[in-house]
Design a protein around this motif. Structure first.
Motif, PDB file in Angstrom:
ATOM      1  N   THR A   1       8.648  13.161  16.615  1.00  0.00           N
ATOM      2  CA  THR A   1       8.139  14.534  16.620  1.00  0.00           C
ATOM      3  C   THR A   1       6.767  14.567  15.959  1.00  0.00           C
ATOM      4  N   LEU A   2       6.025  15.613  16.258  1.00  0.00           N
ATOM      5  CA  LEU A   2       4.720  15.797  15.632  1.00  0.00           C
ATOM      6  C   LEU A   2       4.883  15.903  14.118  1.00  0.00           C
ATOM      7  N   GLU A   3       5.928  16.578  13.669  1.00  0.00           N
ATOM      8  CA  GLU A   3       6.172  16.732  12.233  1.00  0.00           C
ATOM      9  C   GLU A   3       6.348  15.376  11.550  1.00  0.00           C
ATOM     10  N   LYS A   4       7.160  14.501  12.138  1.00  0.00           N
ATOM     11  CA  LYS A   4       7.378  13.171  11.557  1.00  0.00           C
ATOM     12  C   LYS A   4       6.072  12.382  11.523  1.00  0.00           C
ATOM     13  N   LEU A   5       5.323  12.430  12.610  1.00  0.00           N
ATOM     14  CA  LEU A   5       4.056  11.695  12.664  1.00  0.00           C
ATOM     15  C   LEU A   5       3.074  12.206  11.612  1.00  0.00           C
ATOM     16  N   GLN A   6       3.039  13.517  11.419  1.00  0.00           N
ATOM     17  CA  GLN A   6       2.142  14.087  10.412  1.00  0.00           C
ATOM     18  C   GLN A   6       2.578  13.694   9.005  1.00  0.00           C
ATOM     19  N   MET A   7       3.872  13.629   8.765  1.00  0.00           N
ATOM     20  CA  MET A   7       4.370  13.218   7.460  1.00  0.00           C
ATOM     21  C   MET A   7       3.986  11.768   7.176  1.00  0.00           C
ATOM     22  N   VAL A   8       4.134  10.902   8.172  1.00  0.00           N
ATOM     23  CA  VAL A   8       3.741   9.498   8.015  1.00  0.00           C
ATOM     24  C   VAL A   8       2.243   9.404   7.746  1.00  0.00           C
ATOM     25  N   GLU A   9       1.468  10.120   8.537  1.00  0.00           N
ATOM     26  CA  GLU A   9       0.012  10.068   8.384  1.00  0.00           C
ATOM     27  C   GLU A   9      -0.410  10.525   6.985  1.00  0.00           C
ATOM     28  N   LYS A  10       0.127  11.637   6.521  1.00  0.00           N
ATOM     29  CA  LYS A  10      -0.217  12.146   5.188  1.00  0.00           C
ATOM     30  C   LYS A  10       0.223  11.157   4.099  1.00  0.00           C
ATOM     31  N   GLY A  11       1.410  10.599   4.259  1.00  0.00           N
ATOM     32  CA  GLY A  11       1.903   9.632   3.273  1.00  0.00           C
ATOM     33  C   GLY A  11       1.030   8.391   3.222  1.00  0.00           C
ATOM     34  N   GLU A  12       0.638   7.894   4.380  1.00  0.00           N
ATOM     35  CA  GLU A  12      -0.193   6.695   4.410  1.00  0.00           C
ATOM     36  C   GLU A  12      -1.612   6.975   3.918  1.00  0.00           C
ATOM     37  N   GLU A  13      -2.120   8.153   4.191  1.00  0.00           N
ATOM     38  CA  GLU A  13      -3.433   8.516   3.652  1.00  0.00           C
ATOM     39  C   GLU A  13      -3.387   8.554   2.124  1.00  0.00           C
ATOM     40  N   TYR A  14      -2.300   9.056   1.577  1.00  0.00           N
ATOM     41  CA  TYR A  14      -2.121   9.125   0.129  1.00  0.00           C
ATOM     42  C   TYR A  14      -2.109   7.722  -0.475  1.00  0.00           C
ATOM     43  N   LEU A  15      -1.345   6.824   0.136  1.00  0.00           N
ATOM     44  CA  LEU A  15      -1.264   5.453  -0.369  1.00  0.00           C
ATOM     45  C   LEU A  15      -2.615   4.744  -0.260  1.00  0.00           C
ATOM     46  N   LYS A  16      -3.327   4.995   0.808  1.00  0.00           N
ATOM     47  CA  LYS A  16      -4.653   4.403   0.977  1.00  0.00           C
ATOM     48  C   LYS A  16      -5.600   4.900  -0.115  1.00  0.00           C
ATOM     49  N   ALA A  17      -5.517   6.191  -0.439  1.00  0.00           N
ATOM     50  CA  ALA A  17      -6.359   6.768  -1.492  1.00  0.00           C
ATOM     51  C   ALA A  17      -6.036   6.166  -2.860  1.00  0.00           C
ATOM     52  N   MET A  18      -4.832   5.608  -3.019  1.00  0.00           N
ATOM     53  CA  MET A  18      -4.450   4.938  -4.260  1.00  0.00           C
ATOM     54  C   MET A  18      -5.065   3.549  -4.354  1.00  0.00           C
ATOM     55  N   GLY A  19      -5.689   3.104  -3.269  1.00  0.00           N
ATOM     56  CA  GLY A  19      -6.304   1.781  -3.272  1.00  0.00           C
ATOM     57  C   GLY A  19      -5.445   0.691  -2.671  1.00  0.00           C
ATOM     58  N   LEU A  20      -4.339   1.092  -2.049  1.00  0.00           N
ATOM     59  CA  LEU A  20      -3.503   0.087  -1.389  1.00  0.00           C
ATOM     60  C   LEU A  20      -4.171  -0.364  -0.098  1.00  0.00           C
ATOM     61  N   TYR A  21      -3.922  -1.602   0.274  1.00  0.00           N
ATOM     62  CA  TYR A  21      -4.599  -2.199   1.421  1.00  0.00           C
ATOM     63  C   TYR A  21      -3.675  -2.325   2.629  1.00  0.00           C
ATOM     64  N   GLN A  22      -2.564  -2.972   2.462  1.00  0.00           N
ATOM     65  CA  GLN A  22      -1.624  -3.198   3.575  1.00  0.00           C
ATOM     66  C   GLN A  22      -0.290  -2.579   3.203  1.00  0.00           C
ATOM     67  N   PHE A  23       0.155  -1.605   3.981  1.00  0.00           N
ATOM     68  CA  PHE A  23       1.373  -0.869   3.656  1.00  0.00           C
ATOM     69  C   PHE A  23       1.862  -0.136   4.895  1.00  0.00           C
ATOM     70  N   ARG A  24       3.071   0.401   4.803  1.00  0.00           N
ATOM     71  CA  ARG A  24       3.634   1.245   5.843  1.00  0.00           C
ATOM     72  C   ARG A  24       4.527   2.285   5.186  1.00  0.00           C
ATOM     73  N   VAL A  25       4.614   3.453   5.824  1.00  0.00           N
ATOM     74  CA  VAL A  25       5.606   4.462   5.485  1.00  0.00           C
ATOM     75  C   VAL A  25       6.550   4.522   6.675  1.00  0.00           C
ATOM     76  N   ARG A  26       7.768   4.086   6.489  1.00  0.00           N
ATOM     77  CA  ARG A  26       8.786   4.090   7.547  1.00  0.00           C
ATOM     78  C   ARG A  26       9.669   5.325   7.350  1.00  0.00           C
ATOM     79  N   VAL A  27      10.068   5.943   8.457  1.00  0.00           N
ATOM     80  CA  VAL A  27      10.883   7.157   8.413  1.00  0.00           C
ATOM     81  C   VAL A  27      12.322   6.818   8.776  1.00  0.00           C
TER      82      VAL A  27
END
Length: 104
Positions: A21-47
């Motif tokens: 769903t669009l909601e799930k994709l947006q949640m993943v995107e926001k979560g990964e943007e947050y982790l990237k802003a923390m300085g993480l390089y390689q990561f994933r947010v799995r639902v």
């Protein structure tokens, strides 16, 4: 681009058979943007339903664990009920690990 981490389609963070769903994709995107802003390089947010499973490089697990409360609060703000840190670390294709070879 050789030094940039690979990032597959956001839909690859959702297990096979689950509705994308669009909601799930947006949640993943926001979560990964947050982790990237923390300085993480390689990561994933799995639902997994209402749970976010965060995978980071093994040597960064301690960094993420040290900010667990902050990360959990943010992920709950964006719609997850539960947040987990995968102690196995980041690995490509981790959603395939639970597939029965006969199902493929």
């Amino acid at each position: 681009t050789a030094n940039k981490p690979s990032f597959a389609c956001l839909a690859s963070r959702i297990p096979y058979g689950d509705t994308i769903t669009l909601e799930k994709l947006q949640m993943v995107e926001k979560g990964e943007e947050y982790l990237k802003a923390m300085g993480l390089y390689q990561f994933r947010v799995r639902v997994h339903g209402n749970l976010a499973r965060i995978e980071v490089e093994p040597h960064r697990i301690g960094d993420v664990a040290a900010r667990a409360v902050e990360i959990s609060e943010y992920f709950k703000e964006i719609g997850f009920a539960y947040v987990s840190l995968d102690l196995g670390g980041y690995r490509t294709g981790s959603l395939n690990e639970v597939l029965n070879i006969q199902e493929v």
